[in-house]
Design an enzyme around this catalytic site. Structure first.
Site, PDB file in Angstrom:
ATOM      1  N   ASP A 220       0.913  -1.061  -0.089  1.00 19.04           N
ATOM      2  CA  ASP A 220      -0.110  -0.130  -0.052  1.00 19.04           C
ATOM      3  C   ASP A 220       0.884   1.294   0.035  1.00 19.04           C
ATOM      4  O   ASP A 220       0.619   2.402  -0.562  1.00 19.04           O
ATOM      5  CB  ASP A 220      -0.813  -0.011   1.149  1.00 19.04           C
ATOM      6  CG  ASP A 220      -2.096  -1.018   1.146  1.00 19.04           C
ATOM      7  OD1 ASP A 220      -2.253  -1.279   0.063  1.00 19.04           O
ATOM      8  OD2 ASP A 220      -2.767  -1.321   2.238  1.00 19.04           O
ATOM      9  N   GLU A 221       2.127   1.090   0.682  1.00 24.11           N
ATOM     10  CA  GLU A 221       2.769   2.406   0.781  1.00 24.11           C
ATOM     11  C   GLU A 221       4.103   2.101  -0.422  1.00 24.11           C
ATOM     12  O   GLU A 221       5.303   2.751  -0.066  1.00 24.11           O
ATOM     13  CB  GLU A 221       3.319   2.332   2.061  1.00 24.11           C
ATOM     14  CG  GLU A 221       2.252   2.954   3.268  1.00 24.11           C
ATOM     15  CD  GLU A 221       2.606   2.523   4.515  1.00 24.11           C
ATOM     16  OE1 GLU A 221       3.795   2.501   4.809  1.00 24.11           O
ATOM     17  OE2 GLU A 221       1.678   2.520   5.382  1.00 24.11           O
ATOM     18  N   CYS A 222       3.672   1.356  -1.375  1.00 17.38           N
ATOM     19  CA  CYS A 222       4.699   1.459  -2.646  1.00 17.38           C
ATOM     20  C   CYS A 222       6.116   0.622  -2.230  1.00 17.38           C
ATOM     21  O   CYS A 222       7.079   0.892  -2.915  1.00 17.38           O
ATOM     22  CB  CYS A 222       4.915   2.922  -2.979  1.00 17.38           C
ATOM     23  SG  CYS A 222       3.527   3.350  -3.915  1.00 17.38           S
TER      24      CYS A 222
END
Length: 284
Positions: A220-222
């Site tokens: 989700d946070e790459c």
């Protein structure tokens, strides 16, 4: 004549050129298998999708040498070797087939007790390898400058030791470490694979389940490298108990990293993962 070329190293070194060399020789046109799956052609048990076999060695140890690519559309980062009967380790052997064959020749010579034991033909092959590599401007070093540059981009070695490369931006987005050391993760894997019953196995899966949750946060946070690392490690461990989790982690990581072909190779491999019958061109 081209077909013969595949066996050029067989008599002297026990190595057979396969994979792309079979295609160059037109071997696929005479395939006994009407529908060969090239994703699986000479894909040994521990070969990650990044690895493509180009030379077969000893059948006893399932020794093979191949190209290792960090992305499906890039040139190979290096040539590596693996002995599938011994485990998942990939050892680097230079960045081209000449370097790999020469290193193999020198290692074999050392094991056999020097030049006298092998005869003039191998010595002549060594000279020809060195000369041709020089003509083509190829390095014969085990670790070239390009490979050392790659080492700087490797975010983690993973179980197989060859490392993985993912883009990491100036804010350090792209990779985050697993909450376990390699030794700790292997311990968790061992507890799962060797559990005496299902109840014990479900309990042993607890810490791994927690890591999968961390991977979802990371994605989700790459920080796509985290799921990539965990997926590769579980694939390397080799137990069929991890196949479902690997299928959950790795195709997703490859998709996020835009390396979809690796995801396709992985899914084909997991559905037919074996130590035997790896020649897709012979009758199935």
């Amino acid at each position: 004549m081209v077909f013969k070329t595949m066996y050029a190293l067989k008599e002297m070194l026990g190595l057979q050129l396969v994979g792309p060399f079979e295609i160059l020789a037109g071997a696929h046109k005479n395939s006994k298998n009407p529908q060969p799956n090239f994703h699986l052609h000479w894909r040994f048990f521990y070969d990650p999708p990044e690895f493509q076999t180009i030379l077969l060695g000893s059948e006893d140890t399932k020794h093979h040498i191949g190209y290792f690519r960090d992305t499906p559309d890039s040139l190979p980062s290096f040539v590596g070797e693996n002995e599938a009967k011994k485990g998942y380790t990939i050892t680097q052997m230079g960045d081209n087939v000449f370097a790999a064959v020469l290193l193999y020749l020198l290692k074999r010579r050392k094991e056999r007790g020097g030049k006298k034991a092998e005869g003039e033909s191998v010595e002549s092959l060594e000279t020809r390898l060195r000369d041709r590599a020089e003509t083509l401007g190829l390095s014969l070093e085990q670790k070239t400058k390009g490979m050392k540059q790659r080492d700087k981009k490797v975010v983690t070695k993973t179980f197989h030791g060859a490392g993985i490369v993912v883009p990491v931006d100036k804010n350090d987005v792209g990779y985050r470490e697993l909450p376990e050391t390699d030794a700790g993760l292997k311990k968790i894997c061992k507890a799962i694979a060797e559990a005496r019953n299902d109840e014990e196995r479900v309990k042993a899966f607890g810490p791994l389940q927690e890591m999968i949750t961390f991977v979802q946060f990371a994605n989700d946070e790459c920080d796509y490298g985290m799921g990539y690392e965990l997926g590769i490690d579980l694939f390397c461990y080799g137990s069929h108990y991890f196949h479902k989790v690997v299928k959950q982690l790795l195709p997703m990581a490859y998709s996020l990293l835009k390396r979809n072909l690796f995801g396709e190779i992985l899914e084909a491999h997991l559905s037919s993962r074996s130590h035997d019958d790896l020649d897709q061109l012979s009758a199935q």
